[in-house]
Design a protein around this motif. Structure first.
Motif, PDB file in Angstrom:
ATOM      1  N   MET A 111       6.859 -10.645   5.176  1.00 64.09           N
ATOM      2  CA  MET A 111       6.253  -9.476   5.807  1.00 64.09           C
ATOM      3  C   MET A 111       4.944  -9.141   5.097  1.00 64.09           C
ATOM      4  SD  MET A 111       8.661  -8.511   8.039  1.00 64.09           S
ATOM      5  CE  MET A 111      10.423  -8.254   8.313  1.00 64.09           C
ATOM      6  N   VAL A 112       3.870  -9.007   5.855  1.00 62.90           N
ATOM      7  CA  VAL A 112       2.554  -8.668   5.308  1.00 62.90           C
ATOM      8  C   VAL A 112       2.088  -7.369   5.961  1.00 62.90           C
ATOM      9  CG1 VAL A 112       0.174  -9.411   4.972  1.00 62.90           C
ATOM     10  CG2 VAL A 112       2.025 -11.111   5.006  1.00 62.90           C
ATOM     11  N   ARG A 113       1.862  -6.370   5.145  1.00 64.26           N
ATOM     12  CA  ARG A 113       1.435  -5.063   5.667  1.00 64.26           C
ATOM     13  C   ARG A 113       0.115  -4.669   5.025  1.00 64.26           C
ATOM     14  NH1 ARG A 113       2.136   0.452   4.358  1.00 64.26           N
ATOM     15  NH2 ARG A 113       2.286   1.808   6.200  1.00 64.26           N
ATOM     16  N   GLY A 114      -0.899  -4.453   5.863  1.00 64.98           N
ATOM     17  CA  GLY A 114      -2.212  -4.060   5.367  1.00 64.98           C
ATOM     18  C   GLY A 114      -2.580  -2.657   5.816  1.00 64.98           C
ATOM     19  N   GLU A 115      -2.987  -1.828   4.867  1.00 62.94           N
ATOM     20  CA  GLU A 115      -3.421  -0.473   5.197  1.00 62.94           C
ATOM     21  C   GLU A 115      -4.546  -0.071   4.259  1.00 62.94           C
ATOM     22  OE1 GLU A 115      -1.611   3.971   6.093  1.00 62.94           O
ATOM     23  OE2 GLU A 115      -0.287   2.348   5.448  1.00 62.94           O
ATOM     24  N   ASN A 116      -5.680   0.325   4.858  1.00 64.50           N
ATOM     25  CA  ASN A 116      -6.863   0.710   4.082  1.00 64.50           C
ATOM     26  C   ASN A 116      -7.260  -0.380   3.094  1.00 64.50           C
ATOM     27  OD1 ASN A 116      -7.084   3.301   5.313  1.00 64.50           O
ATOM     28  ND2 ASN A 116      -5.438   4.037   3.989  1.00 64.50           N
ATOM     29  N   ASP A 117      -7.230  -1.631   3.562  1.00 63.12           N
ATOM     30  CA  ASP A 117      -7.624  -2.825   2.794  1.00 63.12           C
ATOM     31  C   ASP A 117      -6.665  -3.167   1.650  1.00 63.12           C
ATOM     32  OD1 ASP A 117      -9.860  -3.193   4.389  1.00 63.12           O
ATOM     33  OD2 ASP A 117     -11.162  -2.019   3.083  1.00 63.12           O
ATOM     34  N   ARG A 118      -5.541  -2.467   1.536  1.00 63.33           N
ATOM     35  CA  ARG A 118      -4.525  -2.821   0.540  1.00 63.33           C
ATOM     36  C   ARG A 118      -3.368  -3.504   1.248  1.00 63.33           C
ATOM     37  NH1 ARG A 118      -2.958  -2.821  -4.403  1.00 63.33           N
ATOM     38  NH2 ARG A 118      -4.968  -1.974  -5.054  1.00 63.33           N
ATOM     39  N   PHE A 119      -3.008  -4.682   0.725  1.00 64.08           N
ATOM     40  CA  PHE A 119      -1.959  -5.486   1.349  1.00 64.08           C
ATOM     41  C   PHE A 119      -0.709  -5.500   0.477  1.00 64.08           C
ATOM     42  CE2 PHE A 119      -5.639  -6.744   3.628  1.00 64.08           C
ATOM     43  CZ  PHE A 119      -5.181  -7.155   4.883  1.00 64.08           C
ATOM     44  N   GLU A 120       0.422  -5.383   1.141  1.00 67.96           N
ATOM     45  CA  GLU A 120       1.718  -5.435   0.484  1.00 67.96           C
ATOM     46  C   GLU A 120       2.532  -6.564   1.098  1.00 67.96           C
ATOM     47  OE1 GLU A 120       4.351  -1.944  -1.274  1.00 67.96           O
ATOM     48  OE2 GLU A 120       4.504  -2.057   0.918  1.00 67.96           O
ATOM     49  N   LEU A 121       3.026  -7.455   0.254  1.00 62.77           N
ATOM     50  CA  LEU A 121       3.789  -8.611   0.712  1.00 62.77           C
ATOM     51  C   LEU A 121       5.254  -8.449   0.317  1.00 62.77           C
ATOM     52  CD1 LEU A 121       0.856  -9.655   0.917  1.00 62.77           C
ATOM     53  CD2 LEU A 121       1.690 -11.886   0.159  1.00 62.77           C
ATOM     54  N   SER A 122       6.145  -8.705   1.264  1.00 66.57           N
ATOM     55  CA  SER A 122       7.580  -8.573   1.021  1.00 66.57           C
ATOM     56  C   SER A 122       8.321  -9.731   1.674  1.00 66.57           C
ATOM     57  CB  SER A 122       8.118  -7.256   1.601  1.00 66.57           C
ATOM     58  OG  SER A 122       7.401  -6.143   1.116  1.00 66.57           O
ATOM     59  N   LEU A 123       9.428 -10.121   1.057  1.00 63.50           N
ATOM     60  CA  LEU A 123      10.308 -11.126   1.642  1.00 63.50           C
ATOM     61  C   LEU A 123      11.555 -10.433   2.174  1.00 63.50           C
ATOM     62  CD1 LEU A 123      10.120 -14.020  -0.981  1.00 63.50           C
ATOM     63  CD2 LEU A 123       9.132 -14.001   1.312  1.00 63.50           C
ATOM     64  N   ASP A 124      11.967 -10.829   3.364  1.00 64.05           N
ATOM     65  CA  ASP A 124      13.178 -10.288   3.961  1.00 64.05           C
ATOM     66  C   ASP A 124      14.390 -10.957   3.333  1.00 64.05           C
ATOM     67  OD1 ASP A 124      15.219  -9.365   5.530  1.00 64.05           O
ATOM     68  OD2 ASP A 124      14.516 -10.261   7.397  1.00 64.05           O
ATOM     69  N   MET A 125      15.161 -10.187   2.574  1.00 63.67           N
ATOM     70  CA  MET A 125      16.345 -10.730   1.914  1.00 63.67           C
ATOM     71  C   MET A 125      17.485 -11.000   2.892  1.00 63.67           C
ATOM     72  SD  MET A 125      16.803  -8.369  -1.467  1.00 63.67           S
ATOM     73  CE  MET A 125      17.930  -9.570  -2.175  1.00 63.67           C
TER      74      MET A 125
ATOM     75  N   PHE B  50      -2.012  -5.917  -3.408  1.00 61.03           N
ATOM     76  CA  PHE B  50      -3.393  -6.142  -3.845  1.00 61.03           C
ATOM     77  C   PHE B  50      -4.370  -5.636  -2.786  1.00 61.03           C
ATOM     78  CE2 PHE B  50      -1.699 -10.002  -1.852  1.00 61.03           C
ATOM     79  CZ  PHE B  50      -2.575 -10.173  -0.784  1.00 61.03           C
ATOM     80  N   LYS B  51      -5.629  -5.505  -3.206  1.00 60.84           N
ATOM     81  CA  LYS B  51      -6.681  -5.099  -2.286  1.00 60.84           C
ATOM     82  C   LYS B  51      -7.455  -6.327  -1.828  1.00 60.84           C
ATOM     83  CE  LYS B  51     -10.351  -1.691  -1.661  1.00 60.84           C
ATOM     84  NZ  LYS B  51     -11.105  -0.561  -2.275  1.00 60.84           N
ATOM     85  N   ALA B  52      -7.749  -6.397  -0.540  1.00 63.65           N
ATOM     86  CA  ALA B  52      -8.526  -7.513   0.017  1.00 63.65           C
ATOM     87  C   ALA B  52      -9.310  -7.008   1.224  1.00 63.65           C
ATOM     88  CB  ALA B  52      -7.597  -8.658   0.428  1.00 63.65           C
ATOM     89  N   ASP B  53     -10.642  -7.031   1.087  1.00 64.15           N
ATOM     90  CA  ASP B  53     -11.480  -6.596   2.207  1.00 64.15           C
ATOM     91  C   ASP B  53     -12.166  -7.769   2.888  1.00 64.15           C
ATOM     92  OD1 ASP B  53     -13.233  -7.286   0.226  1.00 64.15           O
ATOM     93  OD2 ASP B  53     -14.134  -5.301   0.006  1.00 64.15           O
ATOM     94  N   GLY B  54     -11.753  -8.996   2.516  1.00 62.59           N
ATOM     95  CA  GLY B  54     -12.284 -10.202   3.147  1.00 62.59           C
ATOM     96  C   GLY B  54     -11.311 -11.359   2.983  1.00 62.59           C
ATOM     97  N   PHE B  55     -11.497 -12.407   3.766  1.00 55.77           N
ATOM     98  CA  PHE B  55     -10.562 -13.534   3.743  1.00 55.77           C
ATOM     99  C   PHE B  55     -10.575 -14.289   2.406  1.00 55.77           C
ATOM    100  CE2 PHE B  55     -10.822 -13.247   8.466  1.00 55.77           C
ATOM    101  CZ  PHE B  55      -9.470 -13.038   8.683  1.00 55.77           C
ATOM    102  N   ARG B  56     -11.735 -14.356   1.758  1.00 54.99           N
ATOM    103  CA  ARG B  56     -11.808 -15.064   0.485  1.00 54.99           C
ATOM    104  C   ARG B  56     -10.904 -14.393  -0.554  1.00 54.99           C
ATOM    105  NH1 ARG B  56     -17.334 -16.392  -3.041  1.00 54.99           N
ATOM    106  NH2 ARG B  56     -16.265 -17.393  -4.804  1.00 54.99           N
ATOM    107  N   ARG B  57     -10.990 -13.068  -0.623  1.00 49.98           N
ATOM    108  CA  ARG B  57     -10.155 -12.327  -1.571  1.00 49.98           C
ATOM    109  C   ARG B  57      -8.674 -12.460  -1.191  1.00 49.98           C
ATOM    110  NH1 ARG B  57      -9.191 -10.937  -6.622  1.00 49.98           N
ATOM    111  NH2 ARG B  57      -8.239  -8.874  -6.839  1.00 49.98           N
TER     112      ARG B  57
END
Length: 415
Positions: A175-189, A96-103
């Motif tokens: 794992m939380v990876r943010g790049e250019n305001d887009r965040f990708e969340l992953s779980l380590d299996m 998802f995209k998030a450019d602030g803490f509320r989002r």
């Protein structure tokens, strides 16, 4: 409430998690993308044989850092068990995209965490960001942690947060990876990295990782007919890995995984797969005797450790650990190039400062040319200079290990 009743919760798990495909990512060391991709195709085939055609893998893509693929959860669990070149496997759960803490908080609250993680889990949260307005990793963790925590604790939440989880529960990592305001969340299996096979009880200084040993042996086309010589064995990584590969025993046979605590984990499916592979390995060993594995090292302590390890399971009892110098070794005769020699000579912190590494590799090259003609060899070199010093006329396989760019000499000696 997270769960109204167990039946309703199980239906949600099947509908949202176990019964539908998801995107996963297999992290692999630099230079091993091709081997990892081929392994993924083999996992897909095995999943079709053991489960069903609907459980095969689709959309296999080689990306920077690893392999992205799409499949059901139980097949991704199978991949953790079967893959020898991957470091870990991640399950993508949100983007998802998030450019602030509320989002950011809104998106985190929208995730049904109880469907992914065990009740009362305390996942370790690791954040990396690049060119994002939200860039402070600690602040991001502080916003995510209480939301996840509240969803995973039905009642009596603890006063202090830690990442140990309930007794006997594998640690979980988000794992939380943010790049250019887009965040990708992953779980380590995987939990602990997949190169930790759960075999060695004691580790010698700077051992070669199992993922690299597996990949070198794969490039050498190791078969069940090959005699293996591992004359600078150290912790025995090549010997142990080769023993499992020759009887088709999965690299993850002797270890556990983080996903085994997940609500969507199908224990019966994994048990069925493990039993099938163990039965196949026994059949390999009972059909006819496999060639011995000749392990040598000057470090008596390392040899004693390998002797102890090799008695733990029948598959390793072919390993013959002897405290001796490689340069004193006279190899047994082979036919049809059915001998595989693997060498990880001392370099870096394993080499005494007064030692001349160039002279060592020159001596190794002379020994191999004189006594190991016709053997398929993989010799780990810390640089191009050492590779050329061997003077074996073979190809090179670039690898990365311990902060070093390695050049593994690969080929048939004297060809």
């Amino acid at each position: 409430m997270i769960m109204q009743n167990s039946s309703a919760f199980e239906k949600r798990i099947k509908r949202r998690i176990s019964g539908r495909p998801h995107v996963f990512f297999a992290v692999c060391p630099p230079g091993l993308g091709g081997i990892c991709e081929k392994e993924m195709a083999q996992v897909s085939q095995k999943a079709g044989e053991i489960f069903s055609d609907n459980d095969k893998i689709s959309d296999i893509k080689v990306l920077p850092g690893g392999i992205e693929f799409t499949t059901r959860l139980k097949t991704a669990c199978l991949a953790n068990l079967l893959m020898g070149s991957a470091t870990r496997i991640l399950m993508r759960i949100a983007s998802f995209k998030a450019d602030g803490f509320r989002r950011l908080e809104e998106q985190i609250k929208a995730i049904d965490w109880e469907l992914y993680l065990p009740e009362q889990a305390r996942p370790d949260i690791r954040v990396t960001t690049h060119k994002s307005r939200l860039y402070h990793s600690t602040a991001i963790i502080d916003r995510i942690r209480p939301i996840v925590h509240d969803r995973l604790f039905l009642k009596n939440p603890p006063r202090h947060y830690d990442v140990t989880g309930p007794a006997g529960t594998p640690p979980q990592t988000l794992m939380v990876r943010g790049e250019n305001d887009r965040f990708e969340l992953s779980l380590d299996m995987s939990g602990t990295p997949l190169y930790k096979r759960g075999i060695k009880e004691k580790i010698v200084k700077a051992p070669l990782r199992e993922t690299l040993a597996f990949s070198i042996l794969t490039r050498l086309n190791l078969s069940e007919n090959d005699m293996i010589a591992d004359p600078m064995c150290g912790a025995g990584t090549f010997s142990l890995e080769g023993a499992m590969m020759q009887c088709a025993l999965p690299p993850g046979t002797f270890r556990s995984f983080a996903f085994e605590a997940w609500p969507g984990f199908e224990e019966k499916s994994m048990a069925h797969a493990r039993n099938k592979f163990m039965a196949a390995a026994r059949a390999y060993m009972e059909a006819r005797p496999l060639p011995p594995i000749l392990a040598r090292d000057l470090d008596r302590t390392a040899i004693e450790h390998l002797k102890q390890t090799s008695t733990r399971h029948r598959v390793f009892q072919r390993i013959r650990p002897v405290c001796d110098d490689f340069f004193n070794m006279t190899p047994p005769p082979i036919t049809d190039n059915q001998g595989v020699l693997v060498l990880n000579p001392p370099y870096g912190i394993r080499l005494d400062k007064k030692d001349d590494i160039t002279a060592l590799y020159k001596e190794i090259g002379h020994k191999l040319s004189a006594d190991f003609k016709g053997w398929r060899a993989g010799v780990v070199c810390p640089g191009k200079k050492e590779f050329h010093t061997l003077n074996l006329g073979v190809s090179t396989m670039p690898l990365f290990h311990g902060g070093l760019d390695l050049y593994t000499a690969i080929g048939v000696i004297g060809s």
